[in-house]
Design a protein around this motif. Sequence first.
Motif, PDB file in Angstrom:
ATOM      1  N   ALA A  63       1.322   0.319   0.262  1.00  0.00           N
ATOM      2  CA  ALA A  63       1.636  -1.073  -0.315  1.00  0.00           C
ATOM      3  C   ALA A  63       1.027  -2.249   0.476  1.00  0.00           C
ATOM      4  N   ASP A  99       7.503   3.030  -7.830  1.00  0.00           N
ATOM      5  CA  ASP A  99       7.466   2.971  -9.233  1.00  0.00           C
ATOM      6  C   ASP A  99       6.230   3.681  -9.942  1.00  0.00           C
ATOM      7  N   MET A 100       5.011   3.397  -9.237  1.00  0.00           N
ATOM      8  CA  MET A 100       3.780   4.065  -9.836  1.00  0.00           C
ATOM      9  C   MET A 100       3.902   5.596  -9.476  1.00  0.00           C
ATOM     10  N   LEU A 129       0.852  -4.507  -2.479  1.00  0.00           N
ATOM     11  CA  LEU A 129       2.017  -4.439  -3.581  1.00  0.00           C
ATOM     12  C   LEU A 129       2.956  -4.256  -2.682  1.00  0.00           C
ATOM     13  N   SER A 130       4.144  -4.615  -3.386  1.00  0.00           N
ATOM     14  CA  SER A 130       5.629  -4.190  -2.834  1.00  0.00           C
ATOM     15  C   SER A 130       5.824  -2.621  -2.810  1.00  0.00           C
ATOM     16  N   GLU A 131       6.551  -2.321  -1.811  1.00  0.00           N
ATOM     17  CA  GLU A 131       6.929  -0.869  -1.579  1.00  0.00           C
ATOM     18  C   GLU A 131       7.508  -0.577  -2.874  1.00  0.00           C
ATOM     19  N   ARG A 132       8.371  -1.007  -3.549  1.00  0.00           N
ATOM     20  CA  ARG A 132       9.111  -0.733  -4.749  1.00  0.00           C
ATOM     21  C   ARG A 132       8.074  -0.610  -5.737  1.00  0.00           C
ATOM     22  N   THR A 133       6.839  -1.215  -5.887  1.00  0.00           N
ATOM     23  CA  THR A 133       5.836  -1.206  -7.020  1.00  0.00           C
ATOM     24  C   THR A 133       5.290   0.258  -6.732  1.00  0.00           C
TER      25      THR A 133
END
Length: 66
Positions: free
Chosen positions: A23, A35-36, A28-32
């Motif tokens: 991330a 999600d990826m 990017l955010s960890e959440r993104t």
Amino acid sequence: MSETQSVKLPEQLPKFLTVPEVAALLRLSERTVYDMVSQRRIPFRKAGDRTLFDRDEILEWTRPQA
């Protein structure tokens, strides 16, 4: 960026990266990143319940395709 925080060059990163490291590398955010992974849009490996990323694969994945 604080004085205690430093930016690592890709070759200074460990061979296998964690979600927070990827991330930060990709900004990017960890959440993104999670999600990826769930959408299989980024190369990753599972080691038990851990999600890991091969540094060289991630760097290659980010290169523009000719």
